[in-house]
Scaffold this motif. Sequence first.
Motif, PDB file in Angstrom:
ATOM      1  N   GLY A  30      17.537  53.394  61.103  1.00  0.00           N
ATOM      2  CA  GLY A  30      18.625  53.449  62.421  1.00  0.00           C
ATOM      3  C   GLY A  30      18.540  52.102  63.064  1.00  0.00           C
ATOM      4  O   GLY A  30      19.496  51.579  63.479  1.00  0.00           O
ATOM      5  N   VAL A  31      17.305  51.807  63.399  1.00  0.00           N
ATOM      6  CA  VAL A  31      16.908  50.605  64.036  1.00  0.00           C
ATOM      7  C   VAL A  31      17.449  49.346  63.721  1.00  0.00           C
ATOM      8  O   VAL A  31      18.134  48.594  64.185  1.00  0.00           O
ATOM      9  CB  VAL A  31      15.468  50.200  64.413  1.00  0.00           C
ATOM     10  CG1 VAL A  31      15.205  48.956  65.239  1.00  0.00           C
ATOM     11  CG2 VAL A  31      14.773  51.383  65.153  1.00  0.00           C
TER      12      VAL A  31
ATOM     13  N   ASP B 272      29.687  58.410  49.281  1.00  0.00           N
ATOM     14  CA  ASP B 272      30.445  57.486  49.917  1.00  0.00           C
ATOM     15  C   ASP B 272      29.960  56.607  50.696  1.00  0.00           C
ATOM     16  O   ASP B 272      30.469  55.415  51.072  1.00  0.00           O
ATOM     17  CB  ASP B 272      31.345  58.383  50.840  1.00  0.00           C
ATOM     18  CG  ASP B 272      32.108  59.392  50.359  1.00  0.00           C
ATOM     19  OD1 ASP B 272      32.018  60.750  50.897  1.00  0.00           O
ATOM     20  OD2 ASP B 272      32.973  59.146  49.515  1.00  0.00           O
ATOM     21  N   THR B 273      28.423  56.406  50.709  1.00  0.00           N
ATOM     22  CA  THR B 273      27.865  55.430  51.537  1.00  0.00           C
ATOM     23  C   THR B 273      26.680  54.618  50.751  1.00  0.00           C
ATOM     24  O   THR B 273      26.293  55.141  49.865  1.00  0.00           O
ATOM     25  CB  THR B 273      27.023  56.204  52.697  1.00  0.00           C
ATOM     26  OG1 THR B 273      26.284  57.191  52.220  1.00  0.00           O
ATOM     27  CG2 THR B 273      28.188  56.737  53.487  1.00  0.00           C
ATOM     28  N   LEU B 274      26.275  53.683  51.103  1.00  0.00           N
ATOM     29  CA  LEU B 274      25.310  52.781  50.576  1.00  0.00           C
ATOM     30  C   LEU B 274      24.048  53.144  51.352  1.00  0.00           C
ATOM     31  O   LEU B 274      23.072  53.303  50.842  1.00  0.00           O
ATOM     32  CB  LEU B 274      25.450  51.276  50.616  1.00  0.00           C
ATOM     33  CG  LEU B 274      24.373  50.340  49.965  1.00  0.00           C
ATOM     34  CD1 LEU B 274      24.281  50.268  48.699  1.00  0.00           C
ATOM     35  CD2 LEU B 274      24.490  49.002  50.695  1.00  0.00           C
ATOM     36  N   LEU B 275      23.982  53.077  52.496  1.00  0.00           N
ATOM     37  CA  LEU B 275      22.878  53.463  53.541  1.00  0.00           C
ATOM     38  C   LEU B 275      22.863  55.034  53.738  1.00  0.00           C
ATOM     39  O   LEU B 275      23.593  55.539  54.446  1.00  0.00           O
ATOM     40  CB  LEU B 275      22.886  52.594  54.659  1.00  0.00           C
ATOM     41  CG  LEU B 275      22.960  51.160  54.547  1.00  0.00           C
ATOM     42  CD1 LEU B 275      23.444  50.600  55.684  1.00  0.00           C
ATOM     43  CD2 LEU B 275      22.058  50.533  53.948  1.00  0.00           C
ATOM     44  N   ASN B 276      21.751  55.498  53.285  1.00  0.00           N
ATOM     45  CA  ASN B 276      21.648  57.139  53.229  1.00  0.00           C
ATOM     46  C   ASN B 276      20.726  57.283  54.737  1.00  0.00           C
ATOM     47  O   ASN B 276      19.539  57.724  54.706  1.00  0.00           O
ATOM     48  CB  ASN B 276      20.861  57.581  52.125  1.00  0.00           C
ATOM     49  CG  ASN B 276      21.570  57.419  50.802  1.00  0.00           C
ATOM     50  OD1 ASN B 276      22.752  57.837  50.681  1.00  0.00           O
ATOM     51  ND2 ASN B 276      20.828  57.123  49.834  1.00  0.00           N
ATOM     52  N   ALA B 277      21.391  57.224  55.585  1.00  0.00           N
ATOM     53  CA  ALA B 277      20.848  57.428  57.100  1.00  0.00           C
ATOM     54  C   ALA B 277      21.050  59.078  57.408  1.00  0.00           C
ATOM     55  O   ALA B 277      21.902  60.024  56.693  1.00  0.00           O
ATOM     56  CB  ALA B 277      21.986  56.783  58.153  1.00  0.00           C
ATOM     57  N   MET B 278      19.877  59.305  58.149  1.00  0.00           N
ATOM     58  CA  MET B 278      19.610  60.686  58.454  1.00  0.00           C
ATOM     59  C   MET B 278      20.037  61.087  60.014  1.00  0.00           C
ATOM     60  O   MET B 278      20.385  59.878  60.574  1.00  0.00           O
ATOM     61  CB  MET B 278      18.365  61.422  58.265  1.00  0.00           C
ATOM     62  CG  MET B 278      17.732  61.418  56.893  1.00  0.00           C
ATOM     63  SD  MET B 278      15.971  61.665  56.651  1.00  0.00           S
ATOM     64  CE  MET B 278      16.132  63.472  57.302  1.00  0.00           C
ATOM     65  N   TRP B 279      19.978  62.034  60.623  1.00  0.00           N
ATOM     66  CA  TRP B 279      20.475  62.197  62.245  1.00  0.00           C
ATOM     67  C   TRP B 279      19.777  61.476  62.879  1.00  0.00           C
ATOM     68  O   TRP B 279      20.374  60.732  64.227  1.00  0.00           O
ATOM     69  CB  TRP B 279      20.454  63.801  62.494  1.00  0.00           C
ATOM     70  CG  TRP B 279      19.081  64.243  62.483  1.00  0.00           C
ATOM     71  CD1 TRP B 279      18.450  64.898  61.403  1.00  0.00           C
ATOM     72  CD2 TRP B 279      17.989  64.287  63.505  1.00  0.00           C
ATOM     73  NE1 TRP B 279      17.247  65.155  61.686  1.00  0.00           N
ATOM     74  CE2 TRP B 279      17.029  64.934  63.026  1.00  0.00           C
ATOM     75  CE3 TRP B 279      18.227  63.804  64.761  1.00  0.00           C
ATOM     76  CZ2 TRP B 279      15.854  64.912  64.037  1.00  0.00           C
ATOM     77  CZ3 TRP B 279      17.056  63.813  65.714  1.00  0.00           C
ATOM     78  CH2 TRP B 279      15.954  64.430  65.260  1.00  0.00           C
ATOM     79  N   LEU B 280      18.434  61.128  62.715  1.00  0.00           N
ATOM     80  CA  LEU B 280      17.513  60.602  63.735  1.00  0.00           C
ATOM     81  C   LEU B 280      17.953  59.116  63.822  1.00  0.00           C
ATOM     82  O   LEU B 280      17.831  58.378  64.608  1.00  0.00           O
ATOM     83  CB  LEU B 280      16.264  60.626  63.491  1.00  0.00           C
ATOM     84  CG  LEU B 280      15.484  59.938  62.116  1.00  0.00           C
ATOM     85  CD1 LEU B 280      13.992  60.035  62.340  1.00  0.00           C
ATOM     86  CD2 LEU B 280      15.802  60.741  60.783  1.00  0.00           C
TER      87      LEU B 280
ATOM     88  N   TYR C  77      21.006  57.989  63.762  1.00  0.00           N
ATOM     89  CA  TYR C  77      21.870  57.417  64.616  1.00  0.00           C
ATOM     90  C   TYR C  77      21.755  57.642  66.090  1.00  0.00           C
ATOM     91  O   TYR C  77      22.375  57.036  66.921  1.00  0.00           O
ATOM     92  CB  TYR C  77      23.380  58.630  64.397  1.00  0.00           C
ATOM     93  CG  TYR C  77      23.807  58.638  63.205  1.00  0.00           C
ATOM     94  CD1 TYR C  77      24.823  57.917  62.669  1.00  0.00           C
ATOM     95  CD2 TYR C  77      23.267  59.276  61.956  1.00  0.00           C
ATOM     96  CE1 TYR C  77      25.684  57.937  61.694  1.00  0.00           C
ATOM     97  CE2 TYR C  77      23.846  59.113  60.683  1.00  0.00           C
ATOM     98  CZ  TYR C  77      25.054  58.507  60.570  1.00  0.00           C
ATOM     99  OH  TYR C  77      25.565  58.435  59.294  1.00  0.00           O
ATOM    100  N   ILE C  78      20.708  57.761  66.413  1.00  0.00           N
ATOM    101  CA  ILE C  78      20.267  57.895  67.885  1.00  0.00           C
ATOM    102  C   ILE C  78      20.012  56.493  68.489  1.00  0.00           C
ATOM    103  O   ILE C  78      20.680  56.350  69.492  1.00  0.00           O
ATOM    104  CB  ILE C  78      18.629  58.651  68.077  1.00  0.00           C
ATOM    105  CG1 ILE C  78      18.983  60.136  67.743  1.00  0.00           C
ATOM    106  CG2 ILE C  78      18.289  58.476  69.346  1.00  0.00           C
ATOM    107  CD1 ILE C  78      17.582  60.900  67.774  1.00  0.00           C
ATOM    108  N   PRO C  79      19.589  55.725  67.857  1.00  0.00           N
ATOM    109  CA  PRO C  79      19.462  54.185  68.370  1.00  0.00           C
ATOM    110  C   PRO C  79      20.873  53.569  68.450  1.00  0.00           C
ATOM    111  O   PRO C  79      21.017  52.768  69.439  1.00  0.00           O
ATOM    112  CB  PRO C  79      18.611  53.242  67.595  1.00  0.00           C
ATOM    113  CG  PRO C  79      18.446  54.178  66.484  1.00  0.00           C
ATOM    114  CD  PRO C  79      18.481  55.705  66.613  1.00  0.00           C
ATOM    115  N   ILE C  80      21.663  53.933  67.376  1.00  0.00           N
ATOM    116  CA  ILE C  80      23.060  53.471  67.411  1.00  0.00           C
ATOM    117  C   ILE C  80      23.876  53.889  68.566  1.00  0.00           C
ATOM    118  O   ILE C  80      24.715  53.123  69.330  1.00  0.00           O
ATOM    119  CB  ILE C  80      24.020  53.605  66.008  1.00  0.00           C
ATOM    120  CG1 ILE C  80      22.926  53.090  65.011  1.00  0.00           C
ATOM    121  CG2 ILE C  80      25.170  53.427  66.078  1.00  0.00           C
ATOM    122  CD1 ILE C  80      23.413  53.637  63.619  1.00  0.00           C
ATOM    123  N   VAL C  81      23.725  55.373  69.048  1.00  0.00           N
ATOM    124  CA  VAL C  81      24.620  55.960  70.021  1.00  0.00           C
ATOM    125  C   VAL C  81      23.979  55.202  71.333  1.00  0.00           C
ATOM    126  O   VAL C  81      24.803  54.816  72.329  1.00  0.00           O
ATOM    127  CB  VAL C  81      24.395  57.397  70.083  1.00  0.00           C
ATOM    128  CG1 VAL C  81      24.901  58.027  71.331  1.00  0.00           C
ATOM    129  CG2 VAL C  81      25.114  57.775  68.801  1.00  0.00           C
TER     130      VAL C  81
END
Length: 570
Positions: free
Chosen positions: A359-360, A15-23, A25-29
Amino acid sequence: MLISTIPMAPAAGDDTLLNAMWLDYIPIVIYFSFVIGVGFIMKHKAKNSDDFLTGGRSIPAWVTGIAFVSANLGAIEIMGMSANGAQYGMPTFHYFWVGAVPAMLFLGIVMMPFYYGSKVRSVPEFMYKRYGQTAHLINSLSFALAQLLIAGINLFLLGKIINWLLGWPLWVALVVAAVIVFTYIALGGLSAAIYNEVLQFFVIIAALLPLTLIGLHRVGGWSSLKDQITSMAMDAGTDPGAQLNSWPGTELSGFNSPVLSVIGIVFGLGFVLSFGYWTTNFVEVQRAMASDSISAAQKTPIIGTFVKMLVPFIVIIPGMISGVLVTEVVNAKSTGAAFEYNDAILLLVRDVLPNGLLGVAITGLLASFMAGMAANISAFNTVFTVDLYERYLKPNESDKKYLQIGRNSTFAASVIAIFTALIASQYENLMDYLQQLFSMFNAPLFATFIIGMFWKKATAAGGWTGLAAGTLGALTINLLQWTGVMNLPGQGGAFVAAGVAFVVDVVVTVLVSLRTPAKTSAELRGFVYSETPKEYRTDPHLHELPLLRRPVPLAIIAGIAVITLNVIFH
């Protein structure tokens, strides 16, 4: 004009282009927590309409200077300029070193003393005091429309990042993004927008600098990047010099003739579009007007020039790197197939950044798009409240009422931007769309302003007729371009439209002014250069500042620096 009927790029995963992991999402939050937090902190400074809409004219120059650039460092800079870097190469530098810095210096030295000294709350209000009601109304309505359309660009790309990261439908992502921006502006007004823009600036740098450095390392350095661009261009049967030399920039301008291309870039981009944007666009001027003194207001765009000169290295160069590293971009450039160059920097992020840095980078892109949209909406709510509601609809209301209208208009703009985002989604290169908007909204306004500021015989009738005629002139050229009657690739059509708008505006303003009565010298004091005493437009405390903290010496240093960059990267 390149049109795409599919606003979303193909996904790399389910469903996504960017295969982000849980870490990732930390800077986003953390970032979103700070953004909303700034809104709550600034809430106590937005208790009346003046503080909400103007920041109370209490913000230091270094803050407004960074915010001045950050407000412009949105989707237009990040996605649009990286798209141009991928598609056109080094001629894109002109948008910064020809199409921004000279106009920013002119704004700081010449025009800010008039804006700040006149005590107006918006650029259209300055128009009202110089030219009268009709010109003011045209300017207010056109500016409000432009901000809603440009906010849609930033919101579309903000929603697109969320869509690619989380796989949410685009319309859901647009709504979520709009709610976040609305929340912190509605809480803290302009001050919240400005201080968040400072935060966003440093987040953006932290995101894009690693992308540039890692990307250059992947291609083997700057020399290797140029060699690969040269090889690919020759294989495709095109001139590599068109991408690796900033002049004459024929692909960017759309003119086959090198002479016409240089004229188009210098006059169309460097003078009309650039000066029209930087000197009359309230989105930018509003940041300087929130400063705590005339000299601080002057230094705001001058400080911004030093940052602006460096932005190409973290925006345009990644676009050029994508042209040799990203498969989709390489194929598009080698075959000439239709491609959304707006996606170039996102695809580069996907291909070169490891998890953690990913994530950054995502946080930086989110920050840039939020900064751009917030700047558009904070400028819109001021113009709507001050120049439309208070001036024409409900004058002499209570301050509490105007504060409420400011917040209501913020909400309305956030909702409308969701729909204008769908317009932006139809463009493969958003700079094409943006320059068309600027040619109609900014170019004629600059002509009207510059005549009114330096020619005391310019009249109210001349002002509004010239502004209307210039806008219609640009619209006519754009219509010819949209319908295929004219066919200039790149931004050539916008450059021509801007030039036509400027010339038509000047001619009509002068002809009408010569046949209609002008204002008296007393009425023009503070609005026309020759009628305004020097002390009126000079900071009384200027002599107390160290030499290098004064506007003129700073501007001289900036001017030398930008000339040097143009020579090195010619």
